[in-house]
Design a protein around this motif. Structure first.
Motif, PDB file in Angstrom:
ATOM      1  N   SER A 144      -1.537  -1.214  -3.915  1.00 14.12           N
ATOM      2  CA  SER A 144      -2.303  -0.254  -3.108  1.00 14.12           C
ATOM      3  C   SER A 144      -3.641  -0.840  -2.679  1.00 14.12           C
ATOM      4  O   SER A 144      -4.105  -0.586  -1.559  1.00 14.12           O
ATOM      5  N   ALA A 145      -4.261  -1.643  -3.548  1.00 15.77           N
ATOM      6  CA  ALA A 145      -5.527  -2.279  -3.181  1.00 15.77           C
ATOM      7  C   ALA A 145      -5.326  -3.249  -2.017  1.00 15.77           C
ATOM      8  O   ALA A 145      -6.106  -3.276  -1.056  1.00 15.77           O
ATOM      9  N   GLY A 146      -4.256  -4.056  -2.080  1.00 13.20           N
ATOM     10  CA  GLY A 146      -3.990  -4.975  -0.982  1.00 13.20           C
ATOM     11  C   GLY A 146      -3.653  -4.245   0.307  1.00 13.20           C
ATOM     12  O   GLY A 146      -4.113  -4.626   1.393  1.00 13.20           O
ATOM     13  N   LEU A 147      -2.867  -3.168   0.209  1.00 12.03           N
ATOM     14  CA  LEU A 147      -2.510  -2.407   1.402  1.00 12.03           C
ATOM     15  C   LEU A 147      -3.719  -1.671   1.982  1.00 12.03           C
ATOM     16  O   LEU A 147      -3.757  -1.396   3.187  1.00 12.03           O
ATOM     17  N   THR A 148      -4.697  -1.351   1.142  1.00 11.88           N
ATOM     18  CA  THR A 148      -5.930  -0.743   1.654  1.00 11.88           C
ATOM     19  C   THR A 148      -6.671  -1.717   2.563  1.00 11.88           C
ATOM     20  O   THR A 148      -7.190  -1.335   3.622  1.00 11.88           O
ATOM     21  N   CYS A 149      -6.730  -2.992   2.166  1.00 11.44           N
ATOM     22  CA  CYS A 149      -7.323  -4.004   3.055  1.00 11.44           C
ATOM     23  C   CYS A 149      -6.542  -4.089   4.360  1.00 11.44           C
ATOM     24  O   CYS A 149      -7.130  -4.213   5.447  1.00 11.44           O
ATOM     25  N   GLN A 150      -5.223  -4.021   4.254  1.00 10.21           N
ATOM     26  CA  GLN A 150      -4.397  -4.023   5.455  1.00 10.21           C
ATOM     27  C   GLN A 150      -4.731  -2.840   6.359  1.00 10.21           C
ATOM     28  O   GLN A 150      -4.838  -2.979   7.584  1.00 10.21           O
TER      29      GLN A 150
END
Length: 543
Positions: A144-150
């Motif tokens: 979820s943290a990586g997808l938030t950057c996305q």
């Protein structure tokens, strides 16, 4: 003396039995319940009398369905991340021209995604190194943290696309119009490059995490197959990105008037990125299983390695020397596969963006027509994948990689301008068709060859604590891949713009030749007997 408790399941019954039999102090029962099952296995526990050492061989849940469910989620997330990398290619030329940057800078805009990929992967590597059990305890939070950057990058891209669309309406986007001398557009170009970098960081965080996690979830013998699936999902995404972008453009043109259809609209790509990131969020939060009870295949591999160590001192000394040789050969295999990954990433990204720009600039194709053709080129990986699934067992993995590389080298010949004359006289094919034919041959074969090499890499990673363990090796792989995908579009578009198509063709041929040389020198020659488990049937060569 030592007494071993027979393997039992990780449940309340397991804890109660150990306490009742005196193998575990009651004060330790609550602490053990808080730990994951596998973390508790193998630890020495002292009887209350202090006379015997007990190693409780606790077994965790070995349900392969849970691990496979997690891997399916990772494949979907991987598809989304690679899709967002290529989805912008069709609009990149006109989008960047609107903001006042050059053709080579439009390639840099595409590649900036992979430049951000590298620090994102590094950050995740540091976190995973300090928190080894993160793959089991908090996979949803990390993804979820990586997808938030996305999502941040996609929303910023959408905002810039909206402004660029307003700027482009009424503006001449012909090749001679040059850059827009506007301070505002220059500022927007910087923000565009930055948002692509942020999106790439999210991709690096996710890919570093879930590929390293798959090593913990997957037995050694099964890693080549699952690695090929992971790479194949990326191949599909690379082809789907330009094709869907072109399809959206054609759909818009059919629904609007002729005059409105001539006006560029860069917002569709922005909305598409936001939509697929939301899809990835839904998959992670809704379908990712709980991994607390899953066995760690990396620890099991270490146990198997230690189980083969002889007790005799002389034999142990002899095996230590052999072990050093095995380790050095495995390191050579991993390093060779990393170089191959960098070359593949550079070459494939170069073919994609340069083919698109040549078809538009040199041969006068329309943007949407290019998108469909580019997508079809990269979807040619599907029949290659099917062929390998059907015939894969008839040849060794090394033979498949060699054949794929040689065929890709043959395809590079069609990138040269003289090949256009030969194909025209022989088959009646024009120059644009010859360029497309080169892509049809080069992309799926080059990509599949490296996918198989990546499976070999994951088979040869060293135990935890080495610079070439699962977490480190995936970091090096991500850095090699990210650097290649960043430099490929930028350098190749610059080379084609400054020196012409033939120089680009020579570059691609050189990259493919080096790919084959590295495989034969470092990978194939060191793979024999380099896997500790001699029962593996996935070696490149047989002893």
């Amino acid at each position: 003396s030592s007494v071993c408790v027979p393997p039992v399941s990780c449940s309340a019954f397991c804890h109660a039995t150990l306490v009742a039999e005196g193998f575990m102090p009651r004060s330790a029962e609550s602490n053990l319940k808080k730990q994951s099952c596998h973390e508790a296995s193998g630890r020495d526990v002292i009887r209350p009398e202090g006379t015997q050492v007990v190693k409780p061989l606790l077994e965790c849940n070995d349900n392969p369905g849970i691990a496979q469910a997690a891997r399916w989620v990772y494949l979907l997330v991987n598809f989304v991340l690679v899709f967002n990398y290529t989805f912008v290619i069709m609009d990149s030329y006109d989008f960047c021209a609107t903001l006042g940057v050059s053709q080579s800078d439009s390639g840099r805009m595409v590649g900036n995604y992979m430049l951000g990929f590298c620090p994102g992967a590094f950050v995740m590597w540091v976190i995973a190194r300090r928190t080894p059990g993160l793959w089991r305890s908090s996979p949803r939070c990390v993804l979820s943290a990586g997808l938030t950057c996305q999502m941040v990058g996609a929303l910023t891209y959408l905002a810039i696309a909206s402004k660029a669309t307003d700027m482009a309406r009424g503006m001449d986007l012909s090749k001679d119009s040059g850059a827009v001398s506007s301070g505002g557009s220059s500022y927007l170009a910087v923000v565009l490059m930055t948002c692509r970098f942020i999106s790439g960081m999210g991709s690096g965080i996710c890919q570093q995490f879930y590929v390293a996690s798959m090593l913990h979830l997957t037995p050694v013998a099964e890693r080549p197959e699952h690695t090929t699936r992971w790479v194949f999902s990326g191949m599909l995404a690379i082809g789907a990105g330009p094709m869907i972008a072109a399809g959206l453009g054609l759909l818009r043109d059919n629904r609007t008037s002729a005059s409105a259809a001539m006006d560029p609209d860069f917002t569709q790509v922005g909305y598409g990125q936001v939509l697929v990131v939301l899809l990835a969020f839904a998959a992670v939060l809704g379908f990712h299983p709980d991994l607390e009870s899953i066995k760690d295949e990396m620890e099991r591999e270490v146990v198997d390695d230690h189980a083969e160590t002889p007790t005799n001192k002389d034999m142990h000394s002899q095996r230590s020397v052999v072990g050093l040789d095995v380790v050095s050969r495995r390191v050579a295999v991993v390093c060779g596969c990393l170089v191959m990954a960098n070359l593949r990433a550079f070459g494939i990204s170069a073919v994609e963006v340069v083919t698109a720009s040549l078809l538009e600039d040199k041969y006068g194709w329309g943007t949407y027509q290019i998108g469909v053709v580019i997508g079809l080129i990269f979807l040619c990986c599907i029949p290659i994948r099917v062929m390998h699934l059907v015939l894969g067992g008839r040849m060794l993995v090394g033979s498949w990689i060699r054949i794929m590389g040689i065929v890709a080298l043959f395809g590079c010949c069609f990138l040269f301008s003289p090949a256009c004359l030969v194909s025209n006289q022989t088959f009646g094919m024009d120059c644009a068709g010859t360029l497309v034919l080169a892509g049809v041959i080069v992309f799926p074969t080059f990509y599949m060859g490296e996918a198989l090499a990546c499976g070999i890499l994951h088979q040869h990673v060293l135990p935890d604590g080495s610079f070439f363990d699962g977490n480190h090796s995936q970091l090096w792989y991500n850095l090699a891949q990210g650097l290649g995908r960043f430099l490929g579009p930028w350098i190749s578009r610059w080379a084609a713009e400054a020196y012409g198509q033939n120089v680009f063709a020579m570059q691609q041929m050189a990259v493919t030749c080096v790919f084959l040389v590295v495989f034969e020198t470092f990978v194939r020659s060191n793979t024999r007997n380099s896997i500790p488990n001699s029962d593996s049937n996935n070696d490149v060569e047989t002893p």
